[in-house]
Write a protein that holds these residues in place. Structure first.
Motif, PDB file in Angstrom:
ATOM      1  N   ILE A  40       0.861  -1.184   0.000  1.00 23.94           N
ATOM      2  CA  ILE A  40       0.000   0.000   0.000  1.00 23.94           C
ATOM      3  C   ILE A  40       0.898   1.234   0.000  1.00 23.94           C
ATOM      4  N   SER A  41       0.271   2.394  -0.212  1.00 22.37           N
ATOM      5  CA  SER A  41       1.002   3.665  -0.165  1.00 22.37           C
ATOM      6  C   SER A  41       0.326   4.580   0.849  1.00 22.37           C
ATOM      7  N   LEU A  42       1.153   5.377   1.507  1.00 20.95           N
ATOM      8  CA  LEU A  42       0.655   6.374   2.464  1.00 20.95           C
ATOM      9  C   LEU A  42       0.888   7.767   1.905  1.00 20.95           C
ATOM     10  N   LYS A  43      -0.135   8.599   1.973  1.00 20.77           N
ATOM     11  CA  LYS A  43      -0.020   9.958   1.479  1.00 20.77           C
ATOM     12  C   LYS A  43       0.875  10.813   2.385  1.00 20.77           C
ATOM     13  N   SER A  44       1.326  11.917   1.862  1.00 16.72           N
ATOM     14  CA  SER A  44       2.030  12.909   2.677  1.00 16.72           C
ATOM     15  C   SER A  44       1.085  13.448   3.743  1.00 16.72           C
ATOM     16  N   VAL A  45       1.674  14.005   4.791  1.00 13.56           N
ATOM     17  CA  VAL A  45       0.886  14.655   5.842  1.00 13.56           C
ATOM     18  C   VAL A  45       1.323  16.104   5.944  1.00 13.56           C
ATOM     19  N   TYR A  46       0.321  16.994   5.963  1.00 17.62           N
ATOM     20  CA  TYR A  46       0.579  18.425   6.115  1.00 17.62           C
ATOM     21  C   TYR A  46      -0.100  18.910   7.395  1.00 17.62           C
ATOM     22  N   SER A  49       5.317  14.801   6.945  1.00 14.73           N
ATOM     23  CA  SER A  49       5.634  13.407   6.610  1.00 14.73           C
ATOM     24  C   SER A  49       5.607  13.229   5.105  1.00 14.73           C
ATOM     25  N   GLN A  50       6.581  12.479   4.613  1.00 15.01           N
ATOM     26  CA  GLN A  50       6.702  12.236   3.183  1.00 15.01           C
ATOM     27  C   GLN A  50       5.816  11.052   2.773  1.00 15.01           C
ATOM     28  N   PRO A  51       5.492  10.927   1.488  1.00 12.97           N
ATOM     29  CA  PRO A  51       4.742   9.742   1.035  1.00 12.97           C
ATOM     30  C   PRO A  51       5.587   8.483   1.215  1.00 12.97           C
ATOM     31  N   ILE A  52       4.949   7.400   1.637  1.00 13.29           N
ATOM     32  CA  ILE A  52       5.669   6.174   2.004  1.00 13.29           C
ATOM     33  C   ILE A  52       5.051   4.965   1.309  1.00 13.29           C
ATOM     34  N   ASN A  53       5.916   4.079   0.827  1.00 15.47           N
ATOM     35  CA  ASN A  53       5.473   2.764   0.352  1.00 15.47           C
ATOM     36  C   ASN A  53       5.624   1.766   1.500  1.00 15.47           C
ATOM     37  N   LEU A  54       4.566   1.027   1.782  1.00 16.85           N
ATOM     38  CA  LEU A  54       4.588   0.092   2.908  1.00 16.85           C
ATOM     39  C   LEU A  54       4.232  -1.309   2.426  1.00 16.85           C
ATOM     40  N   SER A  55       5.090  -2.271   2.744  1.00 20.13           N
ATOM     41  CA  SER A  55       4.894  -3.663   2.355  1.00 20.13           C
ATOM     42  C   SER A  55       4.627  -4.528   3.585  1.00 20.13           C
ATOM     43  N   PHE A  56       3.677  -5.457   3.440  1.00 17.87           N
ATOM     44  CA  PHE A  56       3.376  -6.438   4.481  1.00 17.87           C
ATOM     45  C   PHE A  56       3.697  -7.829   3.943  1.00 17.87           C
ATOM     46  N   PRO A  57       4.856  -8.392   4.275  1.00 16.16           N
ATOM     47  CA  PRO A  57       5.153  -9.755   3.831  1.00 16.16           C
ATOM     48  C   PRO A  57       4.111 -10.741   4.373  1.00 16.16           C
ATOM     49  N   GLN A  58       3.700 -11.675   3.542  1.00 15.89           N
ATOM     50  CA  GLN A  58       2.712 -12.665   3.949  1.00 15.89           C
ATOM     51  C   GLN A  58       3.403 -13.925   4.492  1.00 15.89           C
ATOM     52  N   GLY A  59       2.662 -14.644   5.305  1.00 17.19           N
ATOM     53  CA  GLY A  59       3.106 -15.967   5.722  1.00 17.19           C
ATOM     54  C   GLY A  59       4.031 -16.007   6.917  1.00 17.19           C
ATOM     55  N   LEU A  60       4.201 -14.878   7.628  1.00 20.00           N
ATOM     56  CA  LEU A  60       5.061 -14.893   8.815  1.00 20.00           C
ATOM     57  C   LEU A  60       4.309 -15.547   9.978  1.00 20.00           C
ATOM     58  N   GLU A  61       4.872 -16.606  10.505  1.00 23.76           N
ATOM     59  CA  GLU A  61       4.254 -17.304  11.625  1.00 23.76           C
ATOM     60  C   GLU A  61       4.407 -16.478  12.913  1.00 23.76           C
ATOM     61  N   PRO A  62       3.441 -16.602  13.844  1.00 22.41           N
ATOM     62  CA  PRO A  62       3.533 -15.856  15.091  1.00 22.41           C
ATOM     63  C   PRO A  62       4.486 -16.500  16.087  1.00 22.41           C
ATOM     64  N   ASN A  63       5.778 -16.450  15.770  1.00 22.56           N
ATOM     65  CA  ASN A  63       6.784 -16.997  16.679  1.00 22.56           C
ATOM     66  C   ASN A  63       7.988 -16.058  16.744  1.00 22.56           C
ATOM     67  N   LEU A  64       8.929 -16.377  17.617  1.00 21.57           N
ATOM     68  CA  LEU A  64      10.056 -15.481  17.884  1.00 21.57           C
ATOM     69  C   LEU A  64      11.052 -15.392  16.741  1.00 21.57           C
ATOM     70  N   ARG A  65      11.063 -16.384  15.850  1.00 23.02           N
ATOM     71  CA  ARG A  65      12.110 -16.435  14.818  1.00 23.02           C
ATOM     72  C   ARG A  65      11.659 -15.944  13.450  1.00 23.02           C
ATOM     73  N   SER A  66      10.365 -15.795  13.248  1.00 21.31           N
ATOM     74  CA  SER A  66       9.881 -15.550  11.890  1.00 21.31           C
ATOM     75  C   SER A  66      10.412 -14.246  11.295  1.00 21.31           C
ATOM     76  N   SER A  67      10.475 -13.190  12.093  1.00 16.59           N
ATOM     77  CA  SER A  67      10.953 -11.901  11.569  1.00 16.59           C
ATOM     78  C   SER A  67      12.427 -11.953  11.199  1.00 16.59           C
ATOM     79  N   SER A  68      13.254 -12.480  12.117  1.00 14.70           N
ATOM     80  CA  SER A  68      14.689 -12.538  11.823  1.00 14.70           C
ATOM     81  C   SER A  68      14.971 -13.479  10.655  1.00 14.70           C
TER      82      SER A  68
END
Length: 702
Positions: free
Chosen positions: A6-12, A258-277
């Motif tokens: 998704i994309s986030l608009k600038s903030v004024y 705030s500048q416009p931002i591109n934001l990515s949400f990777p899919q399939g991350l399990e809810p455990n301590l190691r998934s992010s790393s």
């Protein structure tokens, strides 16, 4: 693994005319919320101001505008030392630009700096050091813990000093008290702050102002202020229409925050301590390094929940990025020199919660974990605060079920490929995190013990009663209404603990963030570049057992080595044990607490209690038996529950910072069915398990 994008608009942010009589440098064009905060601070009828401006909208200037223009002596409090260090630079910058005629002296004060004052000034105690500091500096940046203890009669010499000796000096010197990023705190800290505000309300000669800076204000705080009869005002730019998200070709009267931002949400991350790393390791070259190669002037940060994860990833990124880009770390185990330099020097900074709270990054790339909605918004808010980059990219590493709620549920909170304004996006994030326990019963169950202690001191001290007319009645009436307590009930609870020799529980309830019952003194060898003096630290035993390779060190050798490099050793007096941290573990170590007695009996009481003879079971680890012996000798404030911790977290909505550990009375039991929490976490857990029916069906816990 695919991503939702998704994309986030600038903030004024809307600017506003400078109020009459207020002189600001021509380079400043004040924002609406800054002007409204200044007006509220000048209003004699308003005691508390809550500024809810978005991250990056200049809440710090709102806090110090009065100090720079009206000689308003200010004591500002920050939840982390890193944020206080960052804000010190900001405030010194304001002073350079405003050039106030009274030339306010500015100082940062931490526990370590306070100890240094005592040692270098050869003062008899922290009491004299605090008195000296308060007399010398017109702007003081510290932490809310120290402020809390001052108003709970700590640092005094028993009956020799009048209870108001220290807090009176502080309260008379400073006119404005700022709580920054207060939303990260929970109900124990809210109760503590209400106790302090009510005490000051009835003892100060003139009304003092309190300013809370938080993009997400605490509902408990507002309710208690109302009940206590404290007049407050909320400065809310969102409700006032003081933000816009489109340029429309005409930005007169608006400033981009705030500048416009591109934001990515990777899919399939399990809810455990190691998934992010694991995701970071797998995408280190193809995503993170490639971004820097495609955008060579970039600056980035990776913010994770675990120090161990940062330690594991750091050498991998150094090998990939250096010498072209500098990689640095900033965690709770990082020494002061590295912390102070890392934010400015790093091209890629790896850190934990030490850098996610309010620190002003100039970055255009961010990878982050999040434990709840507030934590997500806080960390995401580090990105896009400064212009000058061609692209701003973030990756949010949250579990798959949360991603599904955002993008796949029928409500369609977000849709891939769409562009959102910050308000709509923030609402979606809050809606995805369904439940986080606010511990609303804590003030009535435990927070009131602080109230009773203050009340009893005011009532029983002849000096206080002579100096402040009817102070005990005034404080008692306000705090009972504010917290919804009865002081008679708190008195009974207080003396019951005293009679049962459970004063440790009282001390835990009187603390601000809890005590450190399981903290160890460590000599840290995991960072080769640290100065020798900064290798001496305190760190909690559970984190060490889980993540580090260590060896036991005897107390005398540790203390002597610390003294040899000029370290004040007083902070190590209550250490559980003394360790050398040699390395971090690639795989998290499995361990648990073991109690040789009747756990079922402790769990059945459903109350916080003191427990000795607790042991540790860990398959590996140098010196584990001696460490276990040290734990066993301690009389620990704890709460035992007959549910495993995964059940408790899922059922009760426990926040990430509340630590619950596995407990068993079978030394070979690798899947303990009991749980144990310590210190303030034990007090919190007790307040939310009252409705759980015991497994043995012996009746209802209440």
């Amino acid at each position: 693994m695919s991503n939702y994008e998704i994309s986030l608009k600038s903030v004024y942010s809307r600017t506003a005319p400078t109020p009459e009589g207020l002189k600001v440098p021509s380079i400043f064009s004040l924002h609406w919320h800054q002007v409204e905060t200044y007006k509220a601070l000048c209003d004699p009828d308003i005691e508390v101001i809550i500024n809810t401006a978005l991250t990056g909208d200049g809440k710090s200037l709102a806090a110090f505008l009065a100090a720079m223009t009206n000689r308003t002596y200010t004591l500002s409090m920050y939840p982390t030392n890193e944020l206080a260090r960052d804000q010190l630079k900001q405030v010194q910058g304001y002073k350079d630009k405003f050039k106030p005629k009274y030339d306010p002296q500015i100082q940062r004060l931490t526990a370590a700096i306070l100890e240094e004052y005592v040692n270098t000034g050869k003062l008899p105690s922290k009491l004299e050091a605090l008195e000296n500091v308060s007399s010398q500096f017109e702007i003081l940046l510290t932490n809310p813990d120290l402020f809390h203890y001052i108003h709970n009669f700590y640092y005094l010499r028993g009956k020799i000093d009048n209870p108001d000796r220290l807090f009176r000096r502080i309260d008379e010197k400073y006119k404005l008290f700022v709580y920054d990023e207060f939303h990260i705190f929970s109900s124990p800290q809210v109760a503590s702050v209400i106790n302090t505000i009510v005490l000051m309300k009835h003892t100060a000669n003139n009304k003092r102002k309190f300013l809370f800076l938080s993009a997400t204000p605490n509902e408990l705080l507002k309710g208690f202020l109302e009940n206590a009869g404290i007049n407050y005002k909320i400065i809310n730019p969102v409700e006032a229409g003081a933000y816009k998200f489109e340029s429309n070709g005409n930005n007169e009267g608006w400033r981009q925050i705030s500048q416009p931002i591109n934001l990515s949400f990777p899919q399939g991350l399990e809810p455990n301590l190691r998934s992010s790393s694991t995701w970071i390791e797998e995408n280190a070259e193809t995503v993170i390094l490639k971004f820097f190669q495609d955008n060579p002037n970039s600056k980035g940060a990776i913010i994770l929940n675990s120090i161990a994860s940062v330690k594991k990833l750091l050498p991998k990124f150094k090998a990939l990025f250096e010498p072209r880009w500098q990689v640095r770390e900033n965690t709770g185990l990082t020494g002061e020199t590295e912390k102070s330099n890392s934010v400015a020097e790093a091209d890629l900074l790896l850190g934990t919660s030490t850098i996610d709270v309010g620190v002003d990054f100039q970055i255009n790339f961010l990878v982050f974990e999040a434990s709840d909605a507030g934590n997500f918004i806080q960390r995401f808010g580090r990105l896009g605060r400064h212009p000058g980059f061609t692209i701003y990219q973030a990756y949010a590493l949250i579990p798959n079920f949360l991603v599904a709620r955002l993008f796949e549920d029928k409500s369609h909170l977000l849709q891939g490929g769409e562009t959102y304004d910050r308000i709509t996006f923030t609402h979606a994030i809050r809606s995805a995190w369904i439940f986080k326990n606010q511990f609303t019963r804590y003030p009535q169950r435990w927070g009131g013990l602080q109230s009773y202690y203050i009340y009893n001191t005011l009532k029983s001290n002849s000096h206080i009663k002579e100096k402040y007319l009817d102070i005990d009645k005034k404080f008692g009436t306000s705090i009972q209404r504010g917290l919804g307590i009865k002081l008679e009930h708190m008195k009974a609870q207080y003396y019951r603990c005293k009679s049962e020799t459970k004063e440790k529980i009282i001390n835990e309830a009187r603390s601000f963030r809890g005590s450190s019952q399981l903290d160890c003194a460590i000599y840290d060898l995991t960072n080769n570049h640290e100065p020798e003096a900064e290798r001496f630290k305190m760190y909690n035993l559970p984190g060490i057992l889980s993540n580090f390779v260590f060896e036991l060190w005897d107390e005398n050798s540790f203390i002597q080595k610390a003294k040899n490099v000029g370290i004040s050793t007083k902070r190590f007096d209550k250490a559980l044990c003394y360790l050398k941290l040699r390395d971090f573990r690639e795989v998290r170590e499995d361990w648990y607490f073991y109690y040789p007695g009747n756990i079922r009996e402790f769990a059945a009481t459903a109350k916080v209690q003191l427990l000795k003879n607790l042991e540790i079971c860990q398959p590996h680890g140098s010196g584990i038996q001696k460490i276990s012996d040290a734990v066993s000798r301690r009389n620990l404030v704890c709460y035992v529950c007959d549910r495993d911790r995964n059940f408790l977290r899922a059922t009760l909505g426990l926040p990430m910072h509340l630590q619950v550990y596995p407990l068993t009375n079978e030394p070979e039991d690798r899947k303990p069915s009991y749980s144990i929490a310590f210190g303030q976490d034990a007090l919190l857990l007790e307040t939310v398990t009252w409705h759980l029916k015991p497994k043995d069906d012996e009746g209802w816990i209440c």
